[in-house]
Structure formats: structure tokens, C-alpha cells
Enzyme design. Structure first.
Site, PDB file in Angstrom:
ATOM      1  N   HIS A 127       1.013  -1.171  -0.011  1.00  0.00           N
ATOM      2  CA  HIS A 127       0.036   0.039   0.068  1.00  0.00           C
ATOM      3  C   HIS A 127       1.077   1.148  -0.001  1.00  0.00           C
ATOM      4  O   HIS A 127       1.997   1.243   0.321  1.00  0.00           O
ATOM      5  CB  HIS A 127      -0.869  -0.085   1.108  1.00  0.00           C
ATOM      6  CG  HIS A 127      -2.048   1.001   1.459  1.00  0.00           C
ATOM      7  ND1 HIS A 127      -1.700   2.251   1.902  1.00  0.00           N
ATOM      8  CD2 HIS A 127      -3.307   0.933   1.290  1.00  0.00           C
ATOM      9  CE1 HIS A 127      -2.906   2.947   2.055  1.00  0.00           C
ATOM     10  NE2 HIS A 127      -3.833   2.202   1.540  1.00  0.00           N
ATOM     11  N   ASP A 204       2.770  -4.777   8.273  1.00  0.00           N
ATOM     12  CA  ASP A 204       1.618  -3.880   8.050  1.00  0.00           C
ATOM     13  C   ASP A 204       0.420  -4.899   8.171  1.00  0.00           C
ATOM     14  O   ASP A 204       0.135  -5.650   7.198  1.00  0.00           O
ATOM     15  CB  ASP A 204       1.819  -3.034   6.786  1.00  0.00           C
ATOM     16  CG  ASP A 204       0.279  -2.533   6.235  1.00  0.00           C
ATOM     17  OD1 ASP A 204      -0.393  -2.430   7.147  1.00  0.00           O
ATOM     18  OD2 ASP A 204       0.259  -1.749   5.239  1.00  0.00           O
ATOM     19  N   GLN A 207      -4.817  -5.241   7.031  1.00  0.00           N
ATOM     20  CA  GLN A 207      -5.999  -6.290   6.565  1.00  0.00           C
ATOM     21  C   GLN A 207      -5.904  -7.401   7.191  1.00  0.00           C
ATOM     22  O   GLN A 207      -6.948  -8.200   6.874  1.00  0.00           O
ATOM     23  CB  GLN A 207      -5.695  -6.209   4.914  1.00  0.00           C
ATOM     24  CG  GLN A 207      -5.587  -5.208   4.037  1.00  0.00           C
ATOM     25  CD  GLN A 207      -7.238  -4.374   4.232  1.00  0.00           C
ATOM     26  OE1 GLN A 207      -8.153  -5.021   4.389  1.00  0.00           O
ATOM     27  NE2 GLN A 207      -7.128  -3.334   3.468  1.00  0.00           N
ATOM     28  N   LYS A 230     -10.797  -0.252  10.406  1.00  0.00           N
ATOM     29  CA  LYS A 230     -10.881  -1.675   9.424  1.00  0.00           C
ATOM     30  C   LYS A 230     -11.269  -2.930  10.397  1.00  0.00           C
ATOM     31  O   LYS A 230     -11.392  -4.064   9.906  1.00  0.00           O
ATOM     32  CB  LYS A 230      -9.670  -2.167   8.792  1.00  0.00           C
ATOM     33  CG  LYS A 230      -9.434  -0.957   7.652  1.00  0.00           C
ATOM     34  CD  LYS A 230      -8.159  -1.600   6.852  1.00  0.00           C
ATOM     35  CE  LYS A 230      -7.890  -0.903   5.474  1.00  0.00           C
ATOM     36  NZ  LYS A 230      -7.784   0.444   5.332  1.00  0.00           N
ATOM     37  N   CYS A 368      -4.712   2.724  -3.518  1.00  0.00           N
ATOM     38  CA  CYS A 368      -3.694   3.117  -2.760  1.00  0.00           C
ATOM     39  C   CYS A 368      -2.446   2.137  -3.198  1.00  0.00           C
ATOM     40  O   CYS A 368      -1.739   2.056  -2.392  1.00  0.00           O
ATOM     41  CB  CYS A 368      -3.960   3.198  -1.243  1.00  0.00           C
ATOM     42  SG  CYS A 368      -5.026   4.645  -1.238  1.00  0.00           S
TER      43      CYS A 368
END
Lengths: 410, 152
Positions: A127, A204, A207, A230, A368
């Protein structure tokens, strides 16, 4: 092995008031949870309760309300620590979102540890949030950003990763699960390979945290970041996990109240971690709301959530592939509930407009992740992403909408 | 199509120009050009102009984009070819007024000719940028601005 009962989606849907409203006069099929998830009643009620009964600034007041708000804020930190399997709540820093968490590490740890000629290693599926902070750092320090390629299915080329970790590599920063492709990266192996060469790892988890059980102690990564919004929590609250000894050695990120121990015009001293990194009044109610979101997903069970998504992903993949001229972007074997696709002769933007008329909310664009789009030679994709409240009916609605778009542009 | 709004948006003329865009080329005689991008969706357009004695002798475009942006560029080239620069800028104003006007009101299509097919865009505020990208780029080309036009 005990078999867990599947999620009761009918019951779960009742927890999310927004799903009761339609969209454009149709049943709302919300398939954009990878951008931001909807909020369950316990999270909404917690925000309302905090502001109605428990709100005051934290870590300052000597009165009961402030003590209570402080306790609730710190309880939320404990809940996040437990969710991630951190050794201590001290290792949990509250930020605005995953993006700010990465910027914090780039700015604080990066400036201290990255110099001229050094290298930061990322992947082609990152991202923008895990690209641009490193570019800014590299530009400032005269360092170099290196990139691990991905294959045609959108899986990471692991042998290339190994080759690209060199003597000047200072950090490997990798997405746990790709937002544009859905690929689940073999982060356990990545951490092992990096550690064999003495290189720390940032993951990261924007998600992954909403979709699978994450254990930072087992992963042994140095940093792990995610966003509250999220994870069915409020926007404006995010998390940086960092190993305590690293956080302690890092200089402050922003200056202000709360992050100091003493201030004089001759110089100031810093508070302990994690407060050292939380300058100014934080997002108090949002942090407490995130705590409620953590309770919510843990009660549902992250293993059950993962299995629910995997089943729906299989169903959605099968149904979409019935459609002529549709190509999935992101077909890695290890994948979460993200269905990115392009349709011959139908621009994603037009497709999203037609889906909107069917009550289907999807994302159209580059997500993104422009380098991913360039890798697959498409300007944009349409992305349907799954959450705990989605069911087969949502995917049927999606397929029906795409079918109409194909008709219109035939 | 399943809804009246969709039929209004994706009119036959728009679908036709999307499939077979007119004046999709780079004219050799062009003496002005400008680039436009819509960072939100990645649409890109280059508009070429041949302006002689304040008259648009030739106009063409190239680029990638959705049906609305492609057909808007295509119909734009047909509408401004042969017009004076002043008339072209006037048409720019009429067109942007049309696509941003209140969808409840009767669209003012008196002076826009076949561009009236874009009145349906009014129902879709997020798509207005798609319809106007080529027009903003055209104006930049006329005004000789070098910076790429952005809709954000």
C-alpha cells in the site's frame, strides 16, 4: 481437533445498524470492508456511553471522571496487547491509523538507524502507506528503497526476497495481507530470513488483524501496525506494536504534553513508553471504542472469521468466473476475502456506478497501490472485499450487477 | 437497464462514443497541447489543438478512462472544432454549468447541442469530474498552461 461452529451471519447482521438501511432503494450489499468496515452496535454504544458517562481528559485530572476515563483508555491498550499477543501493554502505542504508525517508525526509528547508502526493503504489493514514508526517509538520509517482485498470481517471490537482503539492509517492511490482491504473505518465513541476517521486520497488518489470528510473539517481528476502523472500530485510532527494547531506544516522534517527564527551557526529559509516543490529548473515546471492537471480534473468534471469509471467497470466486471477459487480479493460493477484478470493455469506474444502482458498495480505482496496478498492466480494478456480515446473497447481488454492466457495454 | 438514472447516464450516444471515440489521434499540425489526470480513478487525457487566427481548426485527444470521460472527450472534439476560442471557452462554461446543476431542475441545454446527453451526470456527483476532465484540459491547452490539469 474440535470443529468450531460457523458464524451466525443472520445474527451478526443484526449487530450492524447500517445494514438495515438500503442503498438506492435496494438491499445494501456492503463489499468494501477492506477500505473501512462498518460498526457493530457494541462499538457505537461504547462511543455514546463514553461521551454520556465517562468522558474527561486522561492521565491528568485527580477527579473521579478523569481516573475512570484513564482506566478505560488503558484497558483498551490491554485488550489490543492481548489481541496481538504482545508481551506487555507497554508495547502498544496508540496512533491515528496504520499509516501514522508506519510514519512514526520511519521518522523515529528510521532517522536513528538509517544512514547514507543503507537500504529499506519493501515489496511490489505494498500500500502507498508502506512505500511513501520510506521514500521520504531515504531521500532525507541518502538511503535506497529496494523492492521484492511479485509473480503473476500476486504472490511474493521469496527467493528474490532472500537475494535482496544485503549487508546494507536496515529494515524489511512488508504487508501481512495485500489490500489490492488479497495475498497472505508468509510472514513467519520472512521474519526468519531477515533475522538470520540480523535485519528487523515491520509488518503492516491493516488487512490481516480483522481477518485472522495474529500473534506477534510467535512471529517475533519488531513492529506490527494496524488501523482500528478496519477492525469494526472507530476511525481516528490506530496501533503500533513495537518490541519494548526498541521503543525504549527510539527518540520521540512528536513533542507536546503527555510525552514528557519534565520540561524546562534548558531541556526536557521524556516519559516512558508508550506515553513517550503519544503527544497531546489522544483519541480517547476512539481508543475505548477500539477496545469494544477487539472484544467483539474475539467473541466471534478470529479463526471462525477467517473460515467464514475463506468459504465466501471460494463462492465469490466461482460465481465471478462464470462471467464472460472477467479476469481476477490476485490469484495467490494463500488469500483472504478480497476479490479484485477487471472486465473486458467495462471501466471499473462505470462498473462501480452500475453496482451502486444495485445496492452494491465496492471500491473502484488503484486502491492506494499503484505499483500493483502497473505490475498487472491495468489502470484500476474493481474490488469487492468481505467482512463478518457478508453472505452469499451479497455476492449474488454483485454478480447480478456485473452481469448488467457487461450487457450495457457489450 | 435496471434504473431510469442509469439509462439517463449511459445514453446510446455516450456508449457509442465510448466504443468508437472520434478524433482519437495526435494531429501533426497541433500547436497546443495539455495533459489532464484524475488521480482518484487514474483517468488520463491529452488534448491537442490547432489554433489558427483564434479559431480551433483541429482538435483531438488520446488517453484512458471510463465511458463518461472518454465519450465526453470525444463529443467535446466534435463540438468545438471550427469554433472561435471565445466560443469554445463559452461552451466550456455552459457544459460545466450543465453537469453541475441541480438534478431536480430542468437542464439548460439551449446552447450545448448534442452535449445535452450529459445531463444525466447531474444525478451522479462523483462522476462530474469524469465528464469535465477533457474540458478542463482543453481550457489549459488554450491558455497554454504547462502543468498537468488535476481534477483533485
Amino acid at each position: 481437533m474440535s470443529v468450531l461452529p460457523p458464524l451466525d451471519v443472520t445474527r451478526i447482521r443484526k449487530d450492524f445498524p447500517i445494514l438495515e438501511r438500503g442503498m438506492r432503494g435496494k438491499r445494501l450489499a456492503f463489499l468494501d470492508s477492506a477500505a473501512s468496515a462498518q460498526k457493530p452496535r457494541p462499538v457505537i454504544d461504547t462511543l455514546s456511553h463514553v461521551y454520556s458517562h465517562e468522558y474527561a481528559n486522561i492521565h491528568r485530572g485527580v477527579y473521579e471522571l478523569s481516573e475512570r476515563a484513564t482506566r478505560r483508555y488503558e484497558e483498551a491498550r490491554e485488550k489490543v496487547a492481548a489481541l496481538l499477543g504482545a508481551a506487555s501493554p507497554r508495547e502498544i502505542v496508540f496512533t491515528r491509523n496504520a499509516t501514522e504508525s508506519i510514519n512514526l517508525v520511519a521518522s523515529s526509528w528510521g532517522r536513528q538507524n538509517v544512514g547514507e547508502g543503507d537500504e529499506i526493503l519493501v515489496t511490489h504489493m505494498e500500500h502507498h502507506a508502506n512505500i511513501v514514508p520510506w521514500q521520504l526517509l531515504c531521500e532525507e538520509r541518502g538511503a535506497k528503497l529496494r523492492v521484492v517482485p511479485i509473480d503473476d498470481d500476486g504472490a511474493l517471490c521469496m527467493d528474490e526476497l532472500e537475494k535482496r537482503i544485503g549487508p546494507r539492509t536496515r529494515l524489511v517492511s512488508v504487508v501481512h495481507v495485500s489490500n489490492a490482491l488479497g495475498t497472505i504473505n508468509p510472514v513467519q518465513d520472512i521474519v526468519r530470513i531477515a533475522h538470520e541476517r540480523g535485519v528487523p521486520v515491520l509488518l503492516d497488518g491493516a488487512q490481516s488483524v480483522p481477518r485472522m489470528a495474529v500473534d506477534v510473539a510467535a512471529l517475533d517481528c519488531e513492529f506490527y501496525v494496524f488501523s482500528g476502523h478496519k477492525l469494526y472500530g472507530p476511525s481516528g485510532i490506530g496501533v503500533l506494536y513495537g518490541k519494548a527494547e526498541l521503543l525504549e531506544a527510539m527518540p520521540p516522534y512528536q513533542g507536546g504534553g503527555e510525552m514528557i517527564r519534565t520540561v524546562s527551557f534548558e531541556g526536557s526529559t521524556w516519559n516512558d513508553v508508550p506515553n513517550k509516543f503519544e503527544a497531546g490529548t489522544p483519541a480517547i473515546a476512539e481508543a475505548i471504542g477500539l477496545g469494544a471492537a477487539v472484544d467483539y471480534v474475539r467473541e466471534l473468534g478470529l479463526e471462525r472469521i477467517a473460515r467464514h471469509e475463506a468459504e465466501l471467497l471460494d463462492y465469490g470466486t466461482e460465481r465471478l468466473l462464470e462471467l464472460p471477459g472477467l479476469r481476477l487480479i490476485g490469484t495467490a493460493r494463500e488469500k483472504i476475502g478480497v476479490l479484485g477484478f477487471v472486465v473486458d470493455g467495462v471501466h471499473p469506474h462505470d462498473l462501480a456506478t452500475i453496482l451502486d444502482q444495485h445496492g452494491v458498495a465496492v471500491r473502484a480505482g488503484h486502491h492506494c497501490a499503484q505499483p500493483v496496478m502497473q505490475r498487472f498492466g491495468v489502470p484500476a480494478t474493481t474490488r469487492a472485499s468481505l467482512g463478518v456480515y457478508n453472505d452469499r446473497e451479497d455476492l449474488d447481488q454483485l454478480v447480478e450487477g456485473v452481469r448488467e454492466a457487461i450487457e450495457v457495454f457489450r | 437497464m435496471s434504473s431510469a438514472e442509469l439509462r439517463e447516464l449511459y445514453q446510446t450516444t455516450i456508449l457509442d462514443h465510448n466504443k468508437r471515440p472520434r478524433n482519437y489521434r495526435e494531429p501533426e499540425q497541433a500547436n497546443r497541447r495539455a495533459e489532464g489526470v484524475n488521480p482518484l480513478c487514474g483517468d488520463e487525457v491529452t488534448v491537442y489543438l490547432e489554433v489558427v487566427d483564434d479559431v480551433v481548426q483541429d482538435v483531438a485527444f488520446q488517453g484512458t478512462g471510463c465511458a463518461i470521460s472518454k465519450s465526453a472527450a470525444s463529443l467535446m472534439t466534435e463540438s468545438v472544432k471550427g469554433r472561435s476560442v471565445e466560443e469554445t471557452l463559452g461552451l466550456f462554461d455552459r457544459f460545466t454549468e450543465l453537469v453541475t446543476s441541480d438534478p431536480q431542475s430542468e437542464p439548460d441545454v439551449g446552447e450545448v447541442g448534442k452535449l445535452a446527453v450529459f445531463a444525466g451526470v447531474r444525478e451522479f456527483p462523483v462522476r462530474v469530474k469524469c465528464a469535465t476532465l477533457a474540458w478542463h484540459t482543453l481550457r489549459a491547452a488554450i491558455e497554454g498552461r504547462d502543468e498537468p490539469v488535476k481534477t483533485e
